[in-house]
Design a protein around this motif. Sequence first.
Motif, PDB file in Angstrom:
ATOM      1  N   ALA A  14       0.813  -1.227   0.000  1.00 42.34           N
ATOM      2  CA  ALA A  14       0.000   0.000   0.000  1.00 42.34           C
ATOM      3  C   ALA A  14       0.841   1.269   0.000  1.00 42.34           C
ATOM      4  N   SER A  15       2.156   1.136   0.042  1.00 45.87           N
ATOM      5  CA  SER A  15       2.990   2.334   0.243  1.00 45.87           C
ATOM      6  C   SER A  15       3.266   3.111  -1.036  1.00 45.87           C
ATOM      7  N   ARG A  16       3.151   2.431  -2.172  1.00 44.47           N
ATOM      8  CA  ARG A  16       3.533   3.084  -3.439  1.00 44.47           C
ATOM      9  C   ARG A  16       2.651   2.575  -4.574  1.00 44.47           C
ATOM     10  N   GLY A  17       2.834   3.201  -5.731  1.00 42.96           N
ATOM     11  CA  GLY A  17       2.290   2.679  -6.986  1.00 42.96           C
ATOM     12  C   GLY A  17       0.801   2.385  -6.966  1.00 42.96           C
ATOM     13  N   ILE A  18       0.450   1.227  -7.495  1.00 46.94           N
ATOM     14  CA  ILE A  18      -0.964   0.860  -7.643  1.00 46.94           C
ATOM     15  C   ILE A  18      -1.636   0.716  -6.275  1.00 46.94           C
ATOM     16  N   GLY A  19      -0.915   0.142  -5.302  1.00 42.95           N
ATOM     17  CA  GLY A  19      -1.490  -0.055  -3.969  1.00 42.95           C
ATOM     18  C   GLY A  19      -1.855   1.270  -3.322  1.00 42.95           C
ATOM     19  N   GLY A  37       3.027  -2.817   4.202  1.00 42.28           N
ATOM     20  CA  GLY A  37       4.223  -2.671   3.360  1.00 42.28           C
ATOM     21  C   GLY A  37       5.433  -2.594   4.277  1.00 42.28           C
ATOM     22  N   ARG A  38       6.627  -2.500   3.694  1.00 39.13           N
ATOM     23  CA  ARG A  38       7.818  -2.470   4.557  1.00 39.13           C
ATOM     24  C   ARG A  38       8.157  -1.061   5.015  1.00 39.13           C
ATOM     25  N   ASP A  39       7.787  -0.048   4.227  1.00 35.26           N
ATOM     26  CA  ASP A  39       8.223   1.316   4.480  1.00 35.26           C
ATOM     27  C   ASP A  39       7.179   2.067   5.319  1.00 35.26           C
ATOM     28  N   GLY A  60       5.729  -4.261   7.647  1.00 36.85           N
ATOM     29  CA  GLY A  60       6.403  -5.556   7.688  1.00 36.85           C
ATOM     30  C   GLY A  60       6.598  -6.117   6.297  1.00 36.85           C
ATOM     31  N   ASP A  61       7.332  -7.209   6.262  1.00 36.88           N
ATOM     32  CA  ASP A  61       7.744  -7.828   4.991  1.00 36.88           C
ATOM     33  C   ASP A  61       6.887  -9.071   4.736  1.00 36.88           C
ATOM     34  N   VAL A  62       6.180  -9.097   3.612  1.00 32.76           N
ATOM     35  CA  VAL A  62       5.330 -10.272   3.332  1.00 32.76           C
ATOM     36  C   VAL A  62       6.164 -11.533   3.062  1.00 32.76           C
ATOM     37  N   ALA A  63       7.456 -11.324   2.789  1.00 29.29           N
ATOM     38  CA  ALA A  63       8.319 -12.504   2.584  1.00 29.29           C
ATOM     39  C   ALA A  63       8.757 -13.109   3.917  1.00 29.29           C
ATOM     40  N   ASN A  86      -4.239  -8.899  -2.154  1.00 25.66           N
ATOM     41  CA  ASN A  86      -2.827  -9.282  -2.267  1.00 25.66           C
ATOM     42  C   ASN A  86      -2.219  -8.527  -3.447  1.00 25.66           C
ATOM     43  N   ASN A  87      -1.670  -7.341  -3.136  1.00 22.59           N
ATOM     44  CA  ASN A  87      -1.149  -6.466  -4.191  1.00 22.59           C
ATOM     45  C   ASN A  87       0.379  -6.375  -4.187  1.00 22.59           C
ATOM     46  N   ALA A  88       1.014  -6.539  -3.019  1.00 25.68           N
ATOM     47  CA  ALA A  88       2.482  -6.379  -2.938  1.00 25.68           C
ATOM     48  C   ALA A  88       3.145  -7.248  -3.994  1.00 25.68           C
ATOM     49  N   THR A 151      10.616 -15.677 -14.700  1.00 24.52           N
ATOM     50  CA  THR A 151      10.233 -15.998 -13.314  1.00 24.52           C
ATOM     51  C   THR A 151       9.032 -15.156 -12.877  1.00 24.52           C
ATOM     52  N   TYR A 152       9.031 -13.872 -13.223  1.00 20.95           N
ATOM     53  CA  TYR A 152       7.888 -13.010 -12.881  1.00 20.95           C
ATOM     54  C   TYR A 152       6.604 -13.586 -13.503  1.00 20.95           C
ATOM     55  N   SER A 153       6.681 -13.968 -14.787  1.00 19.35           N
ATOM     56  CA  SER A 153       5.494 -14.547 -15.439  1.00 19.35           C
ATOM     57  C   SER A 153       5.053 -15.810 -14.714  1.00 19.35           C
ATOM     58  N   THR A 155       5.361 -16.489 -11.575  1.00 24.72           N
ATOM     59  CA  THR A 155       4.661 -16.142 -10.322  1.00 24.72           C
ATOM     60  C   THR A 155       3.240 -15.650 -10.626  1.00 24.72           C
ATOM     61  N   LYS A 156       3.105 -14.881 -11.699  1.00 26.03           N
ATOM     62  CA  LYS A 156       1.777 -14.314 -12.001  1.00 26.03           C
ATOM     63  C   LYS A 156       0.838 -15.371 -12.600  1.00 26.03           C
ATOM     64  N   PHE A 157       1.396 -16.301 -13.394  1.00 27.07           N
ATOM     65  CA  PHE A 157       0.579 -17.446 -13.845  1.00 27.07           C
ATOM     66  C   PHE A 157       0.171 -18.284 -12.625  1.00 27.07           C
ATOM     67  N   ALA A 184       0.761  -2.723 -18.251  1.00 30.07           N
ATOM     68  CA  ALA A 184       1.888  -1.867 -17.853  1.00 30.07           C
ATOM     69  C   ALA A 184       1.361  -0.578 -17.230  1.00 30.07           C
ATOM     70  N   THR A 185       1.906  -0.222 -16.090  1.00 29.80           N
ATOM     71  CA  THR A 185       1.454   0.943 -15.330  1.00 29.80           C
ATOM     72  C   THR A 185       2.684   1.731 -14.880  1.00 29.80           C
ATOM     73  N   LYS A 186       2.532   3.053 -14.835  1.00 35.38           N
ATOM     74  CA  LYS A 186       3.687   3.914 -14.495  1.00 35.38           C
ATOM     75  C   LYS A 186       3.982   3.850 -13.002  1.00 35.38           C
ATOM     76  N   THR A 187       4.776   2.893 -12.581  1.00 35.89           N
ATOM     77  CA  THR A 187       5.170   2.801 -11.166  1.00 35.89           C
ATOM     78  C   THR A 187       6.646   2.398 -11.083  1.00 35.89           C
ATOM     79  N   ASP A 188       7.158   2.419  -9.842  1.00 34.45           N
ATOM     80  CA  ASP A 188       8.572   2.088  -9.603  1.00 34.45           C
ATOM     81  C   ASP A 188       8.926   0.642  -9.938  1.00 34.45           C
TER      82      ASP A 188
HETATM   83  N1  LIG Z   1       3.251  -1.447 -12.642  1.00 30.98           N
HETATM   84  C1  LIG Z   1       3.025  -2.367 -13.563  1.00 30.98           C
HETATM   85  O1  LIG Z   1       3.425  -2.208 -14.725  1.00 30.98           O
HETATM   86  C2  LIG Z   1       2.234  -3.591 -13.206  1.00 30.98           C
HETATM   87  C3  LIG Z   1       1.603  -4.299 -14.255  1.00 30.98           C
HETATM   88  C4  LIG Z   1       0.883  -5.435 -13.934  1.00 30.98           C
HETATM   89  C5  LIG Z   1       0.794  -5.859 -12.620  1.00 30.98           C
HETATM   90  N2  LIG Z   1       1.410  -5.160 -11.627  1.00 30.98           N
HETATM   91  C6  LIG Z   1       1.279  -5.664 -10.242  1.00 30.98           C
HETATM   92  O2  LIG Z   1       0.715  -4.665  -9.423  1.00 30.98           O
HETATM   93  C7  LIG Z   1       1.158  -4.855  -8.073  1.00 30.98           C
HETATM   94  C8  LIG Z   1       1.659  -3.529  -7.516  1.00 30.98           C
HETATM   95  O3  LIG Z   1       2.818  -3.151  -8.240  1.00 30.98           O
HETATM   96  P1  LIG Z   1       3.240  -1.628  -8.482  1.00 30.98           P
HETATM   97  O4  LIG Z   1       3.378  -1.446  -9.935  1.00 30.98           O
HETATM   98  O5  LIG Z   1       2.377  -0.731  -7.724  1.00 30.98           O
HETATM   99  O6  LIG Z   1       4.723  -1.680  -7.869  1.00 30.98           O
HETATM  100  P2  LIG Z   1       5.502  -0.685  -6.878  1.00 30.98           P
HETATM  101  O7  LIG Z   1       5.167   0.718  -7.183  1.00 30.98           O
HETATM  102  O8  LIG Z   1       6.927  -1.116  -6.935  1.00 30.98           O
HETATM  103  O9  LIG Z   1       4.876  -1.040  -5.454  1.00 30.98           O
HETATM  104  C9  LIG Z   1       5.051  -2.328  -4.932  1.00 30.98           C
HETATM  105  C10 LIG Z   1       4.428  -2.360  -3.549  1.00 30.98           C
HETATM  106  O10 LIG Z   1       4.660  -3.665  -2.990  1.00 30.98           O
HETATM  107  C11 LIG Z   1       5.280  -3.510  -1.722  1.00 30.98           C
HETATM  108  N3  LIG Z   1       6.198  -4.603  -1.457  1.00 30.98           N
HETATM  109  C12 LIG Z   1       7.194  -5.073  -2.256  1.00 30.98           C
HETATM  110  N4  LIG Z   1       7.862  -6.052  -1.644  1.00 30.98           N
HETATM  111  C13 LIG Z   1       7.273  -6.213  -0.433  1.00 30.98           C
HETATM  112  C14 LIG Z   1       7.508  -7.074   0.665  1.00 30.98           C
HETATM  113  N5  LIG Z   1       8.491  -7.980   0.644  1.00 30.98           N
HETATM  114  N6  LIG Z   1       6.709  -6.965   1.767  1.00 30.98           N
HETATM  115  C15 LIG Z   1       5.716  -6.043   1.813  1.00 30.98           C
HETATM  116  N7  LIG Z   1       5.440  -5.216   0.788  1.00 30.98           N
HETATM  117  C16 LIG Z   1       6.202  -5.293  -0.300  1.00 30.98           C
HETATM  118  C17 LIG Z   1       6.010  -2.163  -1.799  1.00 30.98           C
HETATM  119  O11 LIG Z   1       6.138  -1.595  -0.538  1.00 30.98           O
HETATM  120  P3  LIG Z   1       7.509  -1.477   0.302  1.00 30.98           P
HETATM  121  O12 LIG Z   1       8.621  -1.351  -0.675  1.00 30.98           O
HETATM  122  O13 LIG Z   1       7.275  -0.297   1.179  1.00 30.98           O
HETATM  123  O14 LIG Z   1       7.557  -2.747   1.086  1.00 30.98           O
HETATM  124  C18 LIG Z   1       5.049  -1.334  -2.623  1.00 30.98           C
HETATM  125  O15 LIG Z   1       4.035  -0.796  -1.794  1.00 30.98           O
HETATM  126  C19 LIG Z   1       2.222  -5.957  -8.111  1.00 30.98           C
HETATM  127  O16 LIG Z   1       1.662  -7.175  -7.714  1.00 30.98           O
HETATM  128  C20 LIG Z   1       2.609  -5.998  -9.595  1.00 30.98           C
HETATM  129  O17 LIG Z   1       3.091  -7.262  -9.977  1.00 30.98           O
HETATM  130  C21 LIG Z   1       2.116  -4.017 -11.874  1.00 30.98           C
END
Ligand SMILES: NC(=O)c1ccc[n+]([C@@H]2O[C@H](COP(=O)([O-])OP(=O)(O)OC[C@H]3O[C@@H](n4cnc5c(N)ncnc54)[C@H](OP(=O)(O)O)[C@@H]3O)[C@@H](O)[C@H]2O)c1
Length: 268
Positions: A14-19, A37-39, A60-63, A86-88, A151-153, A155-157, A184-188
């Motif tokens: 929830a700390s960044r990006g889509i979450g 999230g971790r941050d 906390g860390d989901v891992a 489950n977005n992390a 590997t990413y694919s 996990t998502k499959f 594809a989404t504009k995130t980190d």
């Molecule tokens: N952006 C894209 O192009 C795209 C496309 C398709 C699907 N997605 C999916 O959308 C979801 C969100 O991605 P995003 O694009 O928003 O990425 P993001 O901006 O990098 O954000 C990822 C989020 O996951 C958290 N996270 C990562 N590792 C973690 C851990 N070990 N424990 C707890 N939290 C953790 C991060 O928080 P902290 O770092 O603070 O822990 C951050 O809040 C992901 O599942 C991604 O696969 C993204």
Amino acid sequence: MSADRKYRVLLTGASRGIGKAIAVALSDKAERIFLLGRDKKALDEVASLISGVDVIVLAGDVADVKFCAEVESLVAARGGINVLINNAGISDFCAFERQSQETIEKLLQVNLLAPIQLSQQLLPRLLREPSAQIINIGSTFSYIAYPGFATYSATKFGLRGFTEALGRELADTSVRVRLFSPRATKTDINSPEVTRLNQQLGTFEDDPAEVARQFVFFLTQRQTEYRVGFPEKLFAKINQIFPGVVSKSLHKQLPLIRQALASISTKS
Ligand SMILES: NC(=O)c1ccc[n+]([C@@H]2O[C@H](COP(=O)([O-])OP(=O)(O)OC[C@H]3O[C@@H](n4cnc5c(N)ncnc54)[C@H](OP(=O)(O)O)[C@@H]3O)[C@@H](O)[C@H]2O)c1
């Protein structure tokens, strides 16, 4: 509680990006949101953007299996949830032969194992709710496995398979299990190499706020799966029926993909 605010949500990543965008977009739909999230600092900042909702930060860390096991009691102590999102997630664009063992394990832990474990830990409570949901965040790569993202694919499959199987297993209960897949989404999560490749290939990148808007629409609907973006929806269907057609098209993209992979100098 207002009838409009019927959701009590645990949102990972929830700390960044889509979450972060989903957390903000849920402001007028949720009664309570747990932001995970971790941050912690970043989560506190997201919490400050949301008003009129009971917001609880879980840093906390989901891992970390121990932390995931604690989440259930932390959530229970604050009144429980009826939606788990489950977005992390993490990504790694890398030639497979160069991807480190550590990165492979991390991708599997964060993107696949953690959603499975969190779902299992929270399920007994969700089953006691009159209506509850587990929503897993997939990807276009849940449907189309992509070069440079082996590997990413996977996990998502895997997450799509888990969602489908658990949804079928719980079909006669109050818990629905669903998959929401952004393109594809504009995130980190996307490295500069991936962003450059997307530009070269003409791959459109959504704004997180638009993805969150579609997510909230999905949350209130009944369908099991939702894919963001028209051409992506179509390609996913074609890939299911005629995977050879998609393989041919991706083969044509390989020179550009290899160039992008080569530009990543160090082993990930
Ligand atoms: N952006 C894209 O192009 C795209 C496309 C398709 C699907 N997605 C999916 O959308 C979801 C969100 O991605 P995003 O694009 O928003 O990425 P993001 O901006 O990098 O954000 C990822 C989020 O996951 C958290 N996270 C990562 N590792 C973690 C851990 N070990 N424990 C707890 N939290 C953790 C991060 O928080 P902290 O770092 O603070 O822990 C951050 O809040 C992901 O599942 C991604 O696969 C993204």
